[in-house]
Motif scaffolding. Sequence first.
Motif, PDB file in Angstrom:
ATOM      1  N   PHE A 197       0.838  -1.197   0.000  1.00  0.00           N
ATOM      2  CA  PHE A 197       0.000   0.000   0.000  1.00  0.00           C
ATOM      3  C   PHE A 197       0.879   1.256   0.000  1.00  0.00           C
ATOM      4  CE2 PHE A 197      -2.279   3.397   2.162  1.00  0.00           C
ATOM      5  CZ  PHE A 197      -3.494   3.415   1.490  1.00  0.00           C
ATOM      6  N   VAL A 198       1.861   1.267   0.865  1.00  0.00           N
ATOM      7  CA  VAL A 198       2.746   2.442   0.975  1.00  0.00           C
ATOM      8  C   VAL A 198       3.545   2.629  -0.312  1.00  0.00           C
ATOM      9  CG1 VAL A 198       4.708   3.438   2.236  1.00  0.00           C
ATOM     10  CG2 VAL A 198       2.895   2.256   3.480  1.00  0.00           C
ATOM     11  N   ARG A 199       4.025   1.519  -0.866  1.00  0.00           N
ATOM     12  CA  ARG A 199       4.806   1.633  -2.100  1.00  0.00           C
ATOM     13  C   ARG A 199       3.955   2.188  -3.230  1.00  0.00           C
ATOM     14  NH1 ARG A 199       7.445  -3.174  -0.361  1.00  0.00           N
ATOM     15  NH2 ARG A 199       5.997  -4.448  -1.569  1.00  0.00           N
ATOM     16  N   ALA A 200       2.691   1.749  -3.308  1.00  0.00           N
ATOM     17  CA  ALA A 200       1.800   2.256  -4.361  1.00  0.00           C
ATOM     18  C   ALA A 200       1.627   3.771  -4.200  1.00  0.00           C
ATOM     19  CB  ALA A 200       0.442   1.555  -4.294  1.00  0.00           C
ATOM     20  N   GLU A 201       1.502   4.205  -2.975  1.00  0.00           N
ATOM     21  CA  GLU A 201       1.386   5.640  -2.705  1.00  0.00           C
ATOM     22  C   GLU A 201       2.651   6.378  -3.127  1.00  0.00           C
ATOM     23  OE1 GLU A 201      -1.103   7.609   0.871  1.00  0.00           O
ATOM     24  OE2 GLU A 201       0.523   6.295   1.480  1.00  0.00           O
ATOM     25  N   ALA A 202       3.777   5.792  -2.770  1.00  0.00           N
ATOM     26  CA  ALA A 202       5.058   6.435  -3.078  1.00  0.00           C
ATOM     27  C   ALA A 202       5.261   6.554  -4.582  1.00  0.00           C
ATOM     28  CB  ALA A 202       6.197   5.642  -2.445  1.00  0.00           C
ATOM     29  N   ARG A 203       4.842   5.502  -5.308  1.00  0.00           N
ATOM     30  CA  ARG A 203       5.021   5.522  -6.760  1.00  0.00           C
ATOM     31  C   ARG A 203       4.171   6.596  -7.421  1.00  0.00           C
ATOM     32  NH1 ARG A 203       4.342  -0.337  -6.746  1.00  0.00           N
ATOM     33  NH2 ARG A 203       6.386  -1.144  -6.159  1.00  0.00           N
ATOM     34  N   SER A 204       3.021   6.877  -6.807  1.00  0.00           N
ATOM     35  CA  SER A 204       2.156   7.863  -7.439  1.00  0.00           C
ATOM     36  C   SER A 204       2.712   9.287  -7.261  1.00  0.00           C
ATOM     37  CB  SER A 204       0.726   7.765  -6.889  1.00  0.00           C
ATOM     38  OG  SER A 204       0.723   8.163  -5.538  1.00  0.00           O
ATOM     39  N   GLN A 276      -2.189  -1.990  13.466  1.00  0.00           N
ATOM     40  CA  GLN A 276      -1.379  -0.916  12.860  1.00  0.00           C
ATOM     41  C   GLN A 276      -1.460  -0.962  11.343  1.00  0.00           C
ATOM     42  OE1 GLN A 276       2.238  -2.176  14.914  1.00  0.00           O
ATOM     43  NE2 GLN A 276       2.581  -0.048  15.518  1.00  0.00           N
ATOM     44  N   ALA A 277      -1.394  -2.191  10.803  1.00  0.00           N
ATOM     45  CA  ALA A 277      -1.445  -2.335   9.344  1.00  0.00           C
ATOM     46  C   ALA A 277      -2.791  -1.845   8.810  1.00  0.00           C
ATOM     47  CB  ALA A 277      -1.217  -3.799   8.954  1.00  0.00           C
ATOM     48  N   LEU A 278      -3.846  -2.082   9.586  1.00  0.00           N
ATOM     49  CA  LEU A 278      -5.176  -1.638   9.168  1.00  0.00           C
ATOM     50  C   LEU A 278      -5.253  -0.110   9.150  1.00  0.00           C
ATOM     51  CD1 LEU A 278      -8.192  -2.325   8.541  1.00  0.00           C
ATOM     52  CD2 LEU A 278      -8.591  -2.177  10.991  1.00  0.00           C
ATOM     53  N   LEU A 279      -4.743   0.525  10.176  1.00  0.00           N
ATOM     54  CA  LEU A 279      -4.752   1.987  10.223  1.00  0.00           C
ATOM     55  C   LEU A 279      -4.008   2.542   9.013  1.00  0.00           C
ATOM     56  CD1 LEU A 279      -4.071   2.850  13.980  1.00  0.00           C
ATOM     57  CD2 LEU A 279      -6.255   2.776  12.762  1.00  0.00           C
ATOM     58  N   ILE A 283      -9.298   2.629   4.592  1.00  0.00           N
ATOM     59  CA  ILE A 283     -10.536   1.986   4.165  1.00  0.00           C
ATOM     60  C   ILE A 283     -10.268   0.783   3.253  1.00  0.00           C
ATOM     61  CG2 ILE A 283     -11.008   3.360   2.082  1.00  0.00           C
ATOM     62  CD1 ILE A 283     -13.541   2.602   4.858  1.00  0.00           C
ATOM     63  N   LEU A 284      -9.144   0.825   2.549  1.00  0.00           N
ATOM     64  CA  LEU A 284      -8.847  -0.313   1.659  1.00  0.00           C
ATOM     65  C   LEU A 284      -8.461  -1.557   2.463  1.00  0.00           C
ATOM     66  CD1 LEU A 284      -6.994   1.354  -1.349  1.00  0.00           C
ATOM     67  CD2 LEU A 284      -9.321   0.434  -1.266  1.00  0.00           C
ATOM     68  N   GLY A 285      -8.026  -1.338   3.687  1.00  0.00           N
ATOM     69  CA  GLY A 285      -7.755  -2.479   4.561  1.00  0.00           C
ATOM     70  C   GLY A 285      -9.039  -2.990   5.182  1.00  0.00           C
ATOM     71  N   TYR A 286      -9.982  -2.093   5.338  1.00  0.00           N
ATOM     72  CA  TYR A 286     -11.252  -2.404   6.005  1.00  0.00           C
ATOM     73  C   TYR A 286     -12.218  -3.137   5.086  1.00  0.00           C
ATOM     74  CZ  TYR A 286     -15.000  -1.425   9.392  1.00  0.00           C
ATOM     75  OH  TYR A 286     -15.985  -1.537  10.322  1.00  0.00           O
ATOM     76  N   LYS A 287     -11.978  -2.993   3.756  1.00  0.00           N
ATOM     77  CA  LYS A 287     -12.887  -3.633   2.792  1.00  0.00           C
ATOM     78  C   LYS A 287     -12.552  -5.111   2.616  1.00  0.00           C
ATOM     79  CE  LYS A 287     -14.415   0.049  -0.170  1.00  0.00           C
ATOM     80  NZ  LYS A 287     -14.447   0.548  -1.554  1.00  0.00           N
ATOM     81  N   ASN A 288     -13.602  -5.893   2.512  1.00  0.00           N
ATOM     82  CA  ASN A 288     -13.376  -7.316   2.300  1.00  0.00           C
ATOM     83  C   ASN A 288     -12.829  -7.616   0.910  1.00  0.00           C
ATOM     84  OD1 ASN A 288     -13.985  -8.820   4.648  1.00  0.00           O
ATOM     85  ND2 ASN A 288     -16.152  -8.330   4.384  1.00  0.00           N
ATOM     86  N   ASP A 289     -13.206  -6.772  -0.069  1.00  0.00           N
ATOM     87  CA  ASP A 289     -12.881  -7.123  -1.456  1.00  0.00           C
ATOM     88  C   ASP A 289     -11.738  -6.304  -2.039  1.00  0.00           C
ATOM     89  OD1 ASP A 289     -14.166  -4.738  -1.540  1.00  0.00           O
ATOM     90  OD2 ASP A 289     -15.672  -5.310  -3.044  1.00  0.00           O
ATOM     91  N   SER A 290     -10.878  -5.757  -1.192  1.00  0.00           N
ATOM     92  CA  SER A 290      -9.746  -5.021  -1.757  1.00  0.00           C
ATOM     93  C   SER A 290      -8.487  -5.862  -1.643  1.00  0.00           C
ATOM     94  CB  SER A 290      -9.568  -3.681  -1.019  1.00  0.00           C
ATOM     95  OG  SER A 290      -8.438  -3.701  -0.182  1.00  0.00           O
ATOM     96  N   LEU A 294      -7.593  -6.405   5.258  1.00  0.00           N
ATOM     97  CA  LEU A 294      -7.008  -7.007   6.461  1.00  0.00           C
ATOM     98  C   LEU A 294      -8.093  -7.568   7.365  1.00  0.00           C
ATOM     99  CD1 LEU A 294      -4.309  -4.281   6.954  1.00  0.00           C
ATOM    100  CD2 LEU A 294      -3.866  -6.707   6.565  1.00  0.00           C
ATOM    101  N   CYS A 295      -9.294  -7.711   6.808  1.00  0.00           N
ATOM    102  CA  CYS A 295     -10.432  -8.160   7.623  1.00  0.00           C
ATOM    103  C   CYS A 295     -10.170  -9.536   8.222  1.00  0.00           C
ATOM    104  CB  CYS A 295     -11.691  -8.184   6.781  1.00  0.00           C
ATOM    105  SG  CYS A 295     -12.063  -6.567   6.085  1.00  0.00           S
ATOM    106  N   ARG A 296      -9.723 -10.447   7.384  1.00  0.00           N
ATOM    107  CA  ARG A 296      -9.540 -11.811   7.871  1.00  0.00           C
ATOM    108  C   ARG A 296      -8.376 -11.895   8.862  1.00  0.00           C
ATOM    109  NH1 ARG A 296      -8.760 -17.189   4.272  1.00  0.00           N
ATOM    110  NH2 ARG A 296      -8.375 -18.518   6.067  1.00  0.00           N
ATOM    111  N   HIS A 297      -7.327 -11.140   8.569  1.00  0.00           N
ATOM    112  CA  HIS A 297      -6.188 -11.119   9.494  1.00  0.00           C
ATOM    113  C   HIS A 297      -6.653 -10.677  10.879  1.00  0.00           C
ATOM    114  CE1 HIS A 297      -4.708 -10.585   5.431  1.00  0.00           C
ATOM    115  NE2 HIS A 297      -3.514 -10.982   5.812  1.00  0.00           N
ATOM    116  N   LEU A 298      -7.477  -9.617  10.856  1.00  0.00           N
ATOM    117  CA  LEU A 298      -7.954  -9.060  12.119  1.00  0.00           C
ATOM    118  C   LEU A 298      -8.815 -10.082  12.866  1.00  0.00           C
ATOM    119  CD1 LEU A 298      -7.642  -6.157  13.289  1.00  0.00           C
ATOM    120  CD2 LEU A 298      -9.995  -5.773  12.596  1.00  0.00           C
TER     121      LEU A 298
END
Lengths: 327, 93
Positions: A197-204, A276-279, A283-290, A294-298
């Motif tokens: 997630f962070v890398r995708a942000e950095a690349r943009s 921490q990873a969810l924060l 919202i992309l961590g909170y979604k089941n279909d992204s 991280l829903c299942r991990h949580l």
Amino acid sequence: MTEMSEVCAALGQYCASTAMVFAMHQIQVACIVRHGLGSQMFRDYCAELVERQMLLASATSEVGVGGDTRSSICAVEVADGIFTLNKDATTVSYGANADDLLVTCRRSVDAARSDQVVVLARRGQYRLDQTTNWDTLGMRGTCSPGYRLSSSGPAAQILPGSFADASSHTMVPYSHILWSSLWLGIATDAVTRAARFVRAEARSKPGTTPPTALRLAEVSNDLHTMRAMVRDMAREFTDAQSPNEDAEALLGMGFALKMNNLKIASSTLLVKIVHQALLLCGILGYKNDSPFSLCRHLRDAYSAPLMIGNDRIFAKNASMLLVHKDD
Amino acid sequence: MSITDIILRTLAEHGRLAADRSLIDDHTDLYQAGLTSHASVNVMLALEGLFDIEFPDRMLRRGVFRSVSSIRQAIEELTAGAASPPQLTGELK
Ligand SMILES: Cc1cc2nc3c(=O)[nH]c(=O)nc-3n(C[C@H](O)[C@H](O)[C@H](O)COP(=O)(O)OP(=O)(O)OC[C@H]3O[C@@H](n4cnc5c(N)ncnc54)[C@H](O)[C@@H]3O)c2cc1C
């Protein structure tokens, strides 16, 4: 141990339930291999286990006892070389799919609660009547409802020795190391997703460090701590097995404290890391279909501190520390 | 009072044994008699207080507290070399 720990961690990165089933089976096998080989019956059984690739489940928790594996209410009775054992088990993972079960119980009807043995109940020798469902927050794939177990079979299937020794020598260290390993797998995948997630942000926005990178550095620090702990204990356990080490060390309080601390620390860190990873992913961590979900991990992570409740383990440590000298 | 008597009284007070006290002899397996790890800690604490000793880590093992005789051996080892035989320094209730 180090190898099995790696396997659990690898499986845990994809499916914690699968990893847990693998771990639990290995824990049961270890109990037999490390404590049963003095008996011809168990030697033959091990050969069969390998040849037929049977799956072993565990019934330690009991109604009225909860997660205190070191006491039992039910008792095994032996007459004419045949054992009879009935148990109201609260949680038996993959009970419906297992071939054979290892069941803890009191040595006899007049034995103390803590005077336990382990009994092997083989398919065809037991009956499981489901008493509760397994409709849980996470770890659903372990399929762990409660059952009323009734069993009977040859008395030779009672594991020689006492469960007290098998517990401190084998069941506790194997459980705590292998569970911690698969929890490490969950944490590793959560951090992998956060990092992506962070890398995708950095690349943009090349040239600027995204603010989430700091959070990533933080969570990866916790992950490294967790990994170091798990590997250290797996190695320490392996070293303690070498012939020049004192095997009695595994029965000592210092070792029990270390194993308990591993379980408490890794299950606590797991919840923290996934949180921490969810924060970080938002919202992309909170979604089941992204892809960053991280829903299942949580959901899975929250089982770790409850699986043999951390407070229960803290209470044991508190008692041991009254006499243990860590110097 | 002999060390054995003191151990037996300490077990009666803190061991929370399921078995009848009169049935405990030198070699009775205390764990089979119902001694839990929690109760064994209390027995250790009481004995440390009574004899003014400290069980070192190497003695904090199940084997050491398995019987009256193994506990006595541990206490004798820890008090060996002292000028006088093991003395009660704490108070027995
Ligand atoms: C995914 C999963 C799979 C499982 N699979 C199996 C299996 O295959 N076989 C099996 O036998 N069991 C299995 N279990 C059950 C597990 O081993 C424990 O028995 C169970 O998690 C503990 O249940 P409990 O919280 O109801 O009970 P308890 O242990 O009774 O705890 C209840 C609460 O009281 C607290 N507590 C209890 N005693 C103390 C104390 N002395 N001091 C302070 N606090 C205390 C605990 O911390 C907890 O908060 C599984 C559990 C999970 C989550």
